[in-house]
Design a protein around this motif. Structure first.
Motif, PDB file in Angstrom:
ATOM      1  N   THR A   4    -123.129  -3.214  49.558  1.00  0.00           N
ATOM      2  CA  THR A   4    -124.448  -2.560  49.755  1.00  0.00           C
ATOM      3  C   THR A   4    -124.424  -1.190  49.063  1.00  0.00           C
ATOM      4  O   THR A   4    -124.302  -0.151  49.728  1.00  0.00           O
ATOM      5  CB  THR A   4    -124.734  -2.347  51.255  1.00  0.00           C
ATOM      6  N   GLU A  12    -125.691   3.603  53.615  1.00  0.00           N
ATOM      7  CA  GLU A  12    -126.618   3.294  52.506  1.00  0.00           C
ATOM      8  C   GLU A  12    -128.015   3.886  52.734  1.00  0.00           C
ATOM      9  O   GLU A  12    -128.704   4.233  51.806  1.00  0.00           O
ATOM     10  CB  GLU A  12    -126.727   1.774  52.317  1.00  0.00           C
ATOM     11  N   LYS A  40    -124.376   0.656  60.719  1.00  0.00           N
ATOM     12  CA  LYS A  40    -125.163   1.330  59.694  1.00  0.00           C
ATOM     13  C   LYS A  40    -125.723   2.634  60.256  1.00  0.00           C
ATOM     14  O   LYS A  40    -126.128   2.680  61.431  1.00  0.00           O
ATOM     15  CB  LYS A  40    -126.361   0.466  59.269  1.00  0.00           C
ATOM     16  N   SER A  85    -121.811   1.891  57.403  1.00  0.00           N
ATOM     17  CA  SER A  85    -122.493   2.018  56.112  1.00  0.00           C
ATOM     18  C   SER A  85    -123.470   3.194  56.138  1.00  0.00           C
ATOM     19  O   SER A  85    -124.211   3.381  57.105  1.00  0.00           O
ATOM     20  CB  SER A  85    -123.262   0.725  55.813  1.00  0.00           C
TER      21      SER A  85
END
Ligand code: G3I
Length: 376
Positions: free
Chosen positions: A335, A286, A244, A284
């Motif tokens: 997500t 996000e 992430k 990710s």
């Protein structure tokens, strides 16, 4: 072993990418990711779904950049086994046939996803009768023998996936574990070794360098130690590598701290005699700000730091991306970003143009230590 320099695969990718976007993407002079990996004795590959193969751009991209594929879902119990009797191999066979036609290797994922959420519904309800231990052992060994024997070309199997609970570090509770306990995992590895004696046998899990993952890392390490104590034929730890982008003001300092945590964990694993491989790499975004160019750089920075550390040991082997093209990533649904913008977690954008993460992976592969499979 592939040589450096523009080959048919690289030219195909360059031409195709240029055609798709009207501008040269991965130039034909750029070494492919699998060439960069091969130069250090490892393979680069990607997860793919059977449906993805209907896109000629995907077929060309995989053929140009990869020399190994893995099925994203098609070799899992839930996909193969609609019930206790029937088998559904068509989609996995399609991916295996594509790999064979293009001279690509194949990873097997997964002979046992030891997780209640990904166990078929019918198996949760299954009646193992008056002799449940024998019945459970037979169902498990029959499955592994059937699948591993059908794909003898598989060079590396995720024999067991995600058996350690990420919060407690203990073995997850599943229908097999309730009857066989941890012997479930032993049976899986012994059966895989007997059926695929030449394949690398892997325990695969998603622990990585986050603070919140200390219990997960400890639990996986304890499992690997018990495998050694019990002579379980597990060769390597599969590091899924679902990363992430780090939020917060001190992301740089946080990244450096995580690298240190990760280095210590990897040394504990290799000191137990296990090889490593990166099985499901993606990053990710996000938690990253909205501007795509900014996100792409942050994704590349995290991905590069993780791979640099992970590939700095000669025990670290193959690297596989969990999808190569942003819009097809599982993360879009898993997500979603709070602002509703699509995630940008993979190496190529929706037009099959390479992103900074592709350059980061290429640089990490070029800088990586040479892989020596199974050498202490
Ligand atoms: O194919 C069916 C389709 O017919 C149906 O209409 C649709 C809606 O129900 O579902 C489709 O199946 C989905 C499948 O992906 C194929 O797209 C399943 O619902 C969905 O659960 C499945 O998700 C996959 C997930 O594993 C569970 O198997 C993700 O794509 C895949 O990326 C993810 O991969 C896992 C690794 O195996 C293990 N490590 C973590 C990683 C991410 O969760």
């Amino acid at each position: 072993m592939r040589k450096f320099g523009p080959t048919r695969r690289a030219v195909v990718a360059g031409m195709l990418a240029a055609g798709a976007t009207g501008q040269a993407a991965v130039g034909s002079g750029t070494p492919s990711l699998q060439a960069l990996a091969a130069a250090k004795g490892r393979r680069f590959g990607a997860a793919v779904s059977a449906a993805d193969l209907s896109d000629p751009r995907m077929r060309a991209l995989l053929s140009a950049e990869c020399d190994m594929l893995v099925c994203q879902t098609e070799m899992k119990w839930r996909h193969l086994r609609p019930n206790a009797r029937d088998w559904r191999f068509g989609d996995a066979d399609r991916i295996a046939a594509f790999a064979g036609r293009h001279g690509l290797g194949l990873r097997g994922h997964t002979l046992l996803w030891h997780h209640p959420d990904y166990t078929p519904e019918w198996l949760h309800r299954h009646d193992f009768g008056r002799r449940p231990i024998a019945a459970a052992e037979t169902m498990l060994t029959d499955h592994i023998r059937m699948v591993a024997a059908r794909y003898p070309q598989v060079a590396s199997w995720d024999v067991v996936n995600e058996a350690v609970h990420h919060e407690t570090g203990n073995l997850r509770d599943t229908p097999f574990a309730r009857i066989l306990g941890e012997r479930t995992l032993h049976i899986a590895f012994y059966t895989a070794r007997a059926t695929a004696p030449g394949a690398q046998l892997v325990y695969n899990d998603y622990m990585n360098w986050g603070d919140h993952q200390e219990a997960h890392r400890r639990g996986v390490l304890r499992l690997l130690e018990r495998f050694r104590r019990d002579s379980v034929p597990c060769d390597a730890l599969g590091i899924q590598s679902h990363l992430k982008v780090l939020g917060g003001p001190n992301a740089g300092g946080e990244l450096a701290r995580r690298v240190k945590v990760w280095r210590a964990f990897l040394k504990e694993v290799t000191d137990l005699g296990y090889d490593l491989l990166v099985t499901e790499f993606d990053v990710s975004d996000e938690a990253a700000p909205g501007e795509p160019a900014v996100r792409d750089q942050l994704v590349a920075e995290v991905g590069r730091a993780f791979l640099d550390e992970t590939l700095s040991t000669r025990r670290a082997g193959d690297v596989l991306a969990w999808g190569m093209v942003d819009p097809l990533s599982w993360l879009q649904g898993f997500t979603p970003r709070p602002d509703g913008l699509p995630q940008r977690p993979t190496l190529f954008d929706g037009d099959y143009r390479p992103k900074p993460l592709r350059a980061a992976v290429a640089a990490a592969l070029a800088q990586a230590a040479r892989y020596h499979r199974g050498v202490k």
